[in-house]
Write a protein that holds these residues in place. Sequence first.
Motif, PDB file in Angstrom:
ATOM      1  N   ASP A 128       0.856  -1.180   0.000  1.00  0.00           N
ATOM      2  CA  ASP A 128       0.000   0.000   0.000  1.00  0.00           C
ATOM      3  C   ASP A 128       0.896   1.236   0.000  1.00  0.00           C
ATOM      4  OD1 ASP A 128      -1.731   2.078   0.438  1.00  0.00           O
ATOM      5  OD2 ASP A 128      -2.552   1.306   2.324  1.00  0.00           O
ATOM      6  N   PRO A 129       0.919   2.006  -1.103  1.00  0.00           N
ATOM      7  CA  PRO A 129       1.832   3.150  -1.176  1.00  0.00           C
ATOM      8  C   PRO A 129       1.493   4.265  -0.202  1.00  0.00           C
ATOM      9  CG  PRO A 129       0.333   3.160  -3.045  1.00  0.00           C
ATOM     10  CD  PRO A 129       0.105   1.870  -2.328  1.00  0.00           C
ATOM     11  N   ASP A 130       0.273   4.266   0.360  1.00  0.00           N
ATOM     12  CA  ASP A 130      -0.124   5.319   1.288  1.00  0.00           C
ATOM     13  C   ASP A 130       0.163   4.965   2.738  1.00  0.00           C
ATOM     14  OD1 ASP A 130      -1.139   6.968  -0.763  1.00  0.00           O
ATOM     15  OD2 ASP A 130      -3.006   5.808  -0.806  1.00  0.00           O
ATOM     16  N   ASP A 131       0.752   3.812   2.966  1.00  0.00           N
ATOM     17  CA  ASP A 131       1.090   3.429   4.338  1.00  0.00           C
ATOM     18  C   ASP A 131       2.147   4.378   4.898  1.00  0.00           C
ATOM     19  OD1 ASP A 131       2.827   1.833   6.406  1.00  0.00           O
ATOM     20  OD2 ASP A 131       0.954   0.708   6.242  1.00  0.00           O
ATOM     21  N   PRO A 132       2.033   4.796   6.153  1.00  0.00           N
ATOM     22  CA  PRO A 132       3.005   5.750   6.710  1.00  0.00           C
ATOM     23  C   PRO A 132       4.429   5.219   6.808  1.00  0.00           C
ATOM     24  CG  PRO A 132       1.528   4.921   8.426  1.00  0.00           C
ATOM     25  CD  PRO A 132       0.942   4.488   7.109  1.00  0.00           C
ATOM     26  N   HIS A 133       4.600   3.910   6.706  1.00  0.00           N
ATOM     27  CA  HIS A 133       5.933   3.316   6.819  1.00  0.00           C
ATOM     28  C   HIS A 133       6.491   2.844   5.473  1.00  0.00           C
ATOM     29  CE1 HIS A 133       5.389   3.375  11.184  1.00  0.00           C
ATOM     30  NE2 HIS A 133       4.194   2.851  10.985  1.00  0.00           N
ATOM     31  N   ILE A 134       5.870   3.300   4.379  1.00  0.00           N
ATOM     32  CA  ILE A 134       6.273   2.788   3.067  1.00  0.00           C
ATOM     33  C   ILE A 134       7.719   3.139   2.725  1.00  0.00           C
ATOM     34  CG2 ILE A 134       5.530   4.771   1.673  1.00  0.00           C
ATOM     35  CD1 ILE A 134       4.953   1.021   0.867  1.00  0.00           C
ATOM     36  N   ASP A 135       8.234   4.226   3.260  1.00  0.00           N
ATOM     37  CA  ASP A 135       9.616   4.626   2.962  1.00  0.00           C
ATOM     38  C   ASP A 135      10.608   4.198   4.041  1.00  0.00           C
ATOM     39  OD1 ASP A 135       8.989   5.939   0.516  1.00  0.00           O
ATOM     40  OD2 ASP A 135       8.242   7.665   1.650  1.00  0.00           O
ATOM     41  N   SER A 136      10.142   3.426   5.024  1.00  0.00           N
ATOM     42  CA  SER A 136      11.046   3.055   6.120  1.00  0.00           C
ATOM     43  C   SER A 136      10.857   1.604   6.534  1.00  0.00           C
ATOM     44  CB  SER A 136      10.818   3.974   7.322  1.00  0.00           C
ATOM     45  OG  SER A 136       9.469   3.898   7.777  1.00  0.00           O
ATOM     46  N   ASP A 137      10.510   0.742   5.595  1.00  0.00           N
ATOM     47  CA  ASP A 137      10.329  -0.679   5.887  1.00  0.00           C
ATOM     48  C   ASP A 137      11.541  -1.209   6.645  1.00  0.00           C
ATOM     49  OD1 ASP A 137       9.755  -3.375   5.925  1.00  0.00           O
ATOM     50  OD2 ASP A 137       9.850  -3.646   3.758  1.00  0.00           O
ATOM     51  N   ALA A 138      11.297  -1.788   7.808  1.00  0.00           N
ATOM     52  CA  ALA A 138      12.398  -2.233   8.667  1.00  0.00           C
ATOM     53  C   ALA A 138      13.286  -3.272   8.004  1.00  0.00           C
ATOM     54  CB  ALA A 138      11.850  -2.789   9.986  1.00  0.00           C
ATOM     55  N   VAL A 139      12.753  -4.019   7.029  1.00  0.00           N
ATOM     56  CA  VAL A 139      13.543  -5.077   6.395  1.00  0.00           C
ATOM     57  C   VAL A 139      13.864  -4.764   4.930  1.00  0.00           C
ATOM     58  CG1 VAL A 139      12.498  -6.742   7.975  1.00  0.00           C
ATOM     59  CG2 VAL A 139      11.603  -6.550   5.658  1.00  0.00           C
ATOM     60  N   PHE A 140      13.573  -3.539   4.484  1.00  0.00           N
ATOM     61  CA  PHE A 140      13.947  -3.062   3.141  1.00  0.00           C
ATOM     62  C   PHE A 140      13.277  -3.846   2.017  1.00  0.00           C
ATOM     63  CE2 PHE A 140      17.398  -2.120   6.086  1.00  0.00           C
ATOM     64  CZ  PHE A 140      17.544  -0.747   5.916  1.00  0.00           C
ATOM     65  N   GLY A 141      12.077  -4.392   2.284  1.00  0.00           N
ATOM     66  CA  GLY A 141      11.414  -5.224   1.296  1.00  0.00           C
ATOM     67  C   GLY A 141      10.659  -4.472   0.214  1.00  0.00           C
ATOM     68  N   VAL A 142      10.451  -3.163   0.390  1.00  0.00           N
ATOM     69  CA  VAL A 142       9.650  -2.399  -0.566  1.00  0.00           C
ATOM     70  C   VAL A 142      10.462  -2.089  -1.822  1.00  0.00           C
ATOM     71  CG1 VAL A 142       8.359  -0.278  -0.970  1.00  0.00           C
ATOM     72  CG2 VAL A 142       8.290  -1.355   1.288  1.00  0.00           C
ATOM     73  N   LYS A 143       9.844  -2.347  -2.974  1.00  0.00           N
ATOM     74  CA  LYS A 143      10.404  -1.929  -4.255  1.00  0.00           C
ATOM     75  C   LYS A 143       9.331  -1.127  -4.974  1.00  0.00           C
ATOM     76  CE  LYS A 143      13.522  -5.893  -4.632  1.00  0.00           C
ATOM     77  NZ  LYS A 143      13.908  -7.093  -5.392  1.00  0.00           N
ATOM     78  N   GLU A 144       9.748  -0.113  -5.708  1.00  0.00           N
ATOM     79  CA  GLU A 144       8.782   0.782  -6.334  1.00  0.00           C
ATOM     80  C   GLU A 144       7.806   0.038  -7.231  1.00  0.00           C
ATOM     81  OE1 GLU A 144       8.637   5.073  -8.703  1.00  0.00           O
ATOM     82  OE2 GLU A 144      10.554   4.002  -8.487  1.00  0.00           O
ATOM     83  N   SER A 145       8.304  -0.988  -7.926  1.00  0.00           N
ATOM     84  CA  SER A 145       7.443  -1.715  -8.851  1.00  0.00           C
ATOM     85  C   SER A 145       6.371  -2.527  -8.141  1.00  0.00           C
ATOM     86  CB  SER A 145       8.283  -2.649  -9.725  1.00  0.00           C
ATOM     87  OG  SER A 145       8.841  -3.697  -8.934  1.00  0.00           O
ATOM     88  N   LEU A 146       6.496  -2.712  -6.827  1.00  0.00           N
ATOM     89  CA  LEU A 146       5.551  -3.522  -6.071  1.00  0.00           C
ATOM     90  C   LEU A 146       4.488  -2.682  -5.364  1.00  0.00           C
ATOM     91  CD1 LEU A 146       8.035  -6.126  -4.519  1.00  0.00           C
ATOM     92  CD2 LEU A 146       6.772  -6.259  -6.684  1.00  0.00           C
ATOM     93  N   LEU A 147       4.485  -1.375  -5.637  1.00  0.00           N
ATOM     94  CA  LEU A 147       3.450  -0.515  -5.075  1.00  0.00           C
ATOM     95  C   LEU A 147       2.173  -0.671  -5.894  1.00  0.00           C
ATOM     96  CD1 LEU A 147       5.466   2.779  -4.431  1.00  0.00           C
ATOM     97  CD2 LEU A 147       5.117   0.839  -2.884  1.00  0.00           C
ATOM     98  N   ALA A 148       1.087  -0.979  -5.232  1.00  0.00           N
ATOM     99  CA  ALA A 148      -0.202  -1.156  -5.900  1.00  0.00           C
ATOM    100  C   ALA A 148      -1.140  -0.028  -5.476  1.00  0.00           C
ATOM    101  CB  ALA A 148      -0.809  -2.504  -5.532  1.00  0.00           C
ATOM    102  N   GLU A 149      -2.135   0.257  -6.292  1.00  0.00           N
ATOM    103  CA  GLU A 149      -3.114   1.282  -5.940  1.00  0.00           C
ATOM    104  C   GLU A 149      -4.258   0.641  -5.166  1.00  0.00           C
ATOM    105  OE1 GLU A 149      -5.919   4.781  -7.947  1.00  0.00           O
ATOM    106  OE2 GLU A 149      -4.876   3.326  -9.229  1.00  0.00           O
TER     107      GLU A 149
END
Length: 297
Positions: free
Chosen positions: A240-261
């Motif tokens: 969820d790109p609107d999650d408040p922790h999207i830019d600070s994932d503790a395990v660095f699992g977020v990739k831009e291509s995996l953001l869904a609307e």
Amino acid sequence: MEAHEKGFFSEENSVEVVTSRNANAKSERLKEVMEVVTRKLHEAVKEIEPTQDEWMQAIQFLTRTGHLCNDWRQEFILLSDVIGVSMLVDAINNRKPAGASESTVLGPFHVADAPQLPMGANICLDQKGEDMVISGRILDTSGKPVAGAVLDVWQANDEGFYDVQQKGMQPDFNLRGVFRTGADGRYWFRAVKPKCYPIPDDGTVGRLLRDLGRDPYRPAHLHFIIKADGFETLVTHIFDPDDPHIDSDAVFGVKESLLAEFKRVDDPARSKELGFDGWFWEVEYDFVLAGPSRLAR
């Protein structure tokens, strides 16, 4: 002194002396790995120049981390996660061709043998949380649908807990399911909107994060393992790109291509059709599978 030994140890020749002793290693791969690890570790020590007390603190930290490990908790994996090593190993082992969906870490809460469900089933068994419908296609890199792809999906509930963390509170296999695509490669199922949650922070890793001024949260996400004959298995999330922790994932699992609307839908007719009581969330996301890996060690 044997030919492979490099003499007496000194600050200047520490790497050469230590690695030379490994000349008779039984495994060439082990020898290679230890040469790199020794070199990098010695480089770090020479740059940091730790005091004896600081080095002892580091050893004690690792000792306490080991003591926390048991059959259901692996604090060293958690440590690997929060310093980005788990994601780096995942990235190296899952290099994809252009256009293929990116992978991310499996996480500790996958459960084998989740129930196989008909397409469109609701994986939320306790009817708690904000209703959501997820749909999309499984494609190959040329854009063709992949028939017979198996999607193993799971998520945390609206409070940020997986069923295995709340035995007796959540039904077994709550928010889990396995689906198989038809000839059109399409998938869809119903669930609830996931919420962010903290990784275990009551041990050495949590203390480290606090000392570093970092929070322990993972942003809201859904897990997927997607398998199909003739393709690489994909282990990934959507976030969820609107999650408040999207830019600070503790395990660095977020990739831009995996953001869904995540779209909020207020349509009584569609709600009734889906079996929902009111407004709901809708997510559409296509996954693209890569062919068999060309990388071999």
